[in-house]
Write an enzyme that holds these catalytic residues in place. Structure first.
Site, PDB file in Angstrom:
ATOM      1  CB  SER A 134      -0.873  -0.020   1.258  1.00 16.99           C
ATOM      2  OG  SER A 134      -1.434   1.246   1.490  1.00 16.99           O
ATOM      3  CE1 TYR A 176      -3.202  -2.715   5.625  1.00 14.26           C
ATOM      4  CE2 TYR A 176      -3.053  -0.392   5.046  1.00 14.26           C
ATOM      5  CZ  TYR A 176      -3.246  -1.705   4.675  1.00 14.26           C
ATOM      6  OH  TYR A 176      -3.466  -2.017   3.360  1.00 14.26           O
ATOM      7  CE  LYS A 233      -1.111  -4.734   3.290  1.00 14.19           C
ATOM      8  NZ  LYS A 233      -1.395  -5.949   2.544  1.00 14.19           N
TER       9      LYS A 233
HETATM   10  N1  UFG Z   1     -13.261  10.451   3.648  1.00 13.83           N
HETATM   11  C1  UFG Z   1     -14.224  11.332   4.070  1.00 13.83           C
HETATM   12  N2  UFG Z   1     -15.385  10.809   4.588  1.00 13.83           N
HETATM   13  C2  UFG Z   1     -15.598   9.469   4.711  1.00 13.83           C
HETATM   14  C3  UFG Z   1     -14.584   8.573   4.270  1.00 13.83           C
HETATM   15  C4  UFG Z   1     -13.426   9.108   3.736  1.00 13.83           C
HETATM   16  O1  UFG Z   1     -14.068  12.551   4.001  1.00 13.83           O
HETATM   17  O2  UFG Z   1     -16.653   9.062   5.223  1.00 13.83           O
HETATM   18  C5  UFG Z   1     -12.019  10.999   3.082  1.00 13.83           C
HETATM   19  C6  UFG Z   1     -10.786  10.568   3.858  1.00 13.83           C
HETATM   20  O3  UFG Z   1     -10.543  11.427   4.930  1.00 13.83           O
HETATM   21  C7  UFG Z   1      -9.722  10.618   2.756  1.00 13.83           C
HETATM   22  C8  UFG Z   1     -10.492  10.291   1.478  1.00 13.83           C
HETATM   23  O4  UFG Z   1     -11.858  10.493   1.789  1.00 13.83           O
HETATM   24  O5  UFG Z   1      -9.219  11.917   2.658  1.00 13.83           O
HETATM   25  C9  UFG Z   1     -10.307   8.852   1.045  1.00 13.83           C
HETATM   26  O6  UFG Z   1     -10.577   8.014   2.170  1.00 13.83           O
HETATM   27  P1  UFG Z   1     -10.694   6.439   2.066  1.00 13.83           P
HETATM   28  O7  UFG Z   1     -11.011   5.944   3.438  1.00 13.83           O
HETATM   29  O8  UFG Z   1     -11.616   6.062   0.957  1.00 13.83           O
HETATM   30  O9  UFG Z   1      -9.243   5.984   1.630  1.00 13.83           O
HETATM   31  P2  UFG Z   1      -7.845   6.279   2.351  1.00 13.83           P
HETATM   32  O10 UFG Z   1      -7.114   7.228   1.454  1.00 13.83           O
HETATM   33  O11 UFG Z   1      -7.963   6.646   3.749  1.00 13.83           O
HETATM   34  O12 UFG Z   1      -7.261   4.805   2.403  1.00 13.83           O
HETATM   35  C10 UFG Z   1      -6.582   4.209   1.370  1.00 13.83           C
HETATM   36  C11 UFG Z   1      -6.681   2.691   1.512  1.00 13.83           C
HETATM   37  C12 UFG Z   1      -5.981   2.224   2.764  1.00 13.83           C
HETATM   38  C13 UFG Z   1      -4.595   2.768   2.789  1.00 13.83           C
HETATM   39  C14 UFG Z   1      -4.601   4.268   2.664  1.00 13.83           C
HETATM   40  C15 UFG Z   1      -3.230   4.855   2.598  1.00 13.83           C
HETATM   41  O13 UFG Z   1      -8.033   2.300   1.561  1.00 13.83           O
HETATM   42  O14 UFG Z   1      -5.918   0.811   2.770  1.00 13.83           O
HETATM   43  O15 UFG Z   1      -5.259   4.625   1.451  1.00 13.83           O
HETATM   44  O16 UFG Z   1      -3.252   6.146   3.125  1.00 13.83           O
HETATM   45  F1  UFG Z   1      -3.972   2.460   3.961  1.00 13.83           F
END
Ligand code: UFG
Length: 335
Positions: A117, A141, A145
């Site tokens: 990741s 996490y 990885k």
């Molecule tokens: N977000 C919101 N509201 C929500 C959910 C997400 O504003 O209800 C925002 C988050 O703060 C983030 C963006 O949308 O800025 C994307 O969030 P996601 O949860 O969809 O994805 P992430 O970027 O947090 O996570 C992804 C992968 C993880 C990995 C991570 C690395 O899903 O497995 O990238 O930073 F660890």
């Protein structure tokens, strides 16, 4: 037919990769404990139900299946849970990987593609993240990885285990035929949550943080269609099966979209604005994570072709509507 062991092949990226392997003329054999994966998502080969924490079980399956290659997806993936319960993540992800590697060592040491990741880069300031950016994970996490990446290097020295590490950015979208898709319990990802809110099936979406140093104040991410990710796995595996050496690739498009841009796209595709409210930052979220995709293009010949934001959201919306039927079939969708 070339037999490929796919740990975690009943999960989201794993199941899409099994479809791609099958389309490429290979035979996926899925090893999955079905706690977060789904038996209905295993459609392109046999399912071996098992837990990587069970050393004897994985050794028995590897010995019997004799895979020519392995793709290792099986992992716990919730960043927040990893912070509150690190033992669960170190035990499951790292001990599970050790058991798998030991089973492969005792067999013919087939080459492996490992699902990593971009979280291993932590809070980097790089606008476009290349593989040369120093790794510095900021949560358990990500640490697990990274630990497995290091473990693969050490095993290679001792056993000759050739491997390719794929560091994904934001996996999103679903199979164009809606045969499989994204089902997480609980769901935490932006696009499925925004779709459910627009469809009226959930309360308003919370936008986590509006004061980031980005154009509109919300976090920017590189969303990559899961079908393009699956294609990258097949390419990486072929390279190893052809005798290629170990490598590391970032898998992203190289374009970033803000949370607000994603929310607007979901509203347009679904035809109903996403009810959304501004909320505090989510701890541990970097402002911007966008890949430099040069190495994957040059080294794997990989050019994402499904990953426009519109297509990602359209296929996720298509799956959202189709899954009600799939999950309501008797005996399906129990987890
Ligand atoms: N977000 C919101 N509201 C929500 C959910 C997400 O504003 O209800 C925002 C988050 O703060 C983030 C963006 O949308 O800025 C994307 O969030 P996601 O949860 O969809 O994805 P992430 O970027 O947090 O996570 C992804 C992968 C993880 C990995 C991570 C690395 O899903 O497995 O990238 O930073 F660890």
């Amino acid at each position: 037919m070339t037999r490929i062991l796919v740990t975690g092949g009943a999960g989201y990226v794993g199941s899409h990769t099994c479809k791609a392997l099958s389309q490429a003329g290979m035979e996926p054999v899925v090893f999955d404990h079905l706690i977060s994966g789904h038996d209905w998502a295993v459609k392109w080969g046999d399912l071996e139900v098992g837990d990587l924490l069970d050393r004897d079980r994985i050794a028995e399956v590897v010995g019997r299946v004799c895979p020519e290659g392995v793709i290792h997806f099986a992992s716990l993936t919730y960043v927040g849970e990893s912070v509150t319960d690190p033992a669960k993540y170190w035990h499951n992800n790292v001990t599970g990987a050790i058991n798998l590697l030991d089973a492969l060592t005792a067999a013919n040491v087939p080459p492996m593609v490992f699902s990593s990741s971009c979280t291993v880069y932590g809070m980097t300031d790089a606008d476009f993240i290349a593989e040369t950016v120093p790794v510095a994970p900021i949560n358990p996490y990500g640490n697990t990885k990274r630990a497995i990446e290091i473990m693969l290097q050490d095993y290679e020295v001792a056993t000759g285990l050739r491997h390719i590490v794929l560091r994904y950015f934001n996996a999103a979208g679903c199979d164009a035929d809606a045969e499989i898709g994204e089902v997480h319990e609980p769901e935490t990802h932006l696009i499925p949550l925004a779709i459910a809110a627009a469809a009226g099936d959930r309360a308003a979406l919370k936008i986590f943080g509006t004061d980031y140093p980005t154009a509109d104040g919300t976090c920017v991410r590189d969303y990559i269609h899961v079908t393009d990710l699956a294609d990258a796995h097949v390419r990486a595996l072929r390279q190893l099966l052809d005798g290629g050496g170990s490598d590391v690739f970032n898998l992203g498009v190289g374009d970033g979209y803000s949370v607000r841009e994603v929310v607007d796209t979901v509203g347009r595709v679904v035809g109903t604005p996403v009810p959304a409210e501004e909320d505090a930052r989510r701890p541990g979220d970097p402002a911007r994570l966008v890949a430099d995709a040069t190495h994957a293009r040059d080294g794997l010949g990989w050019v994402p072709s499904h990953s426009s934001l519109d297509n990602i959201v359209a296929t996720a919306w298509n799956w959202y509507q189709a899954q009600t039927q799939i999950l309501s079939r008797p005996g399906d969708g129990s987890d």
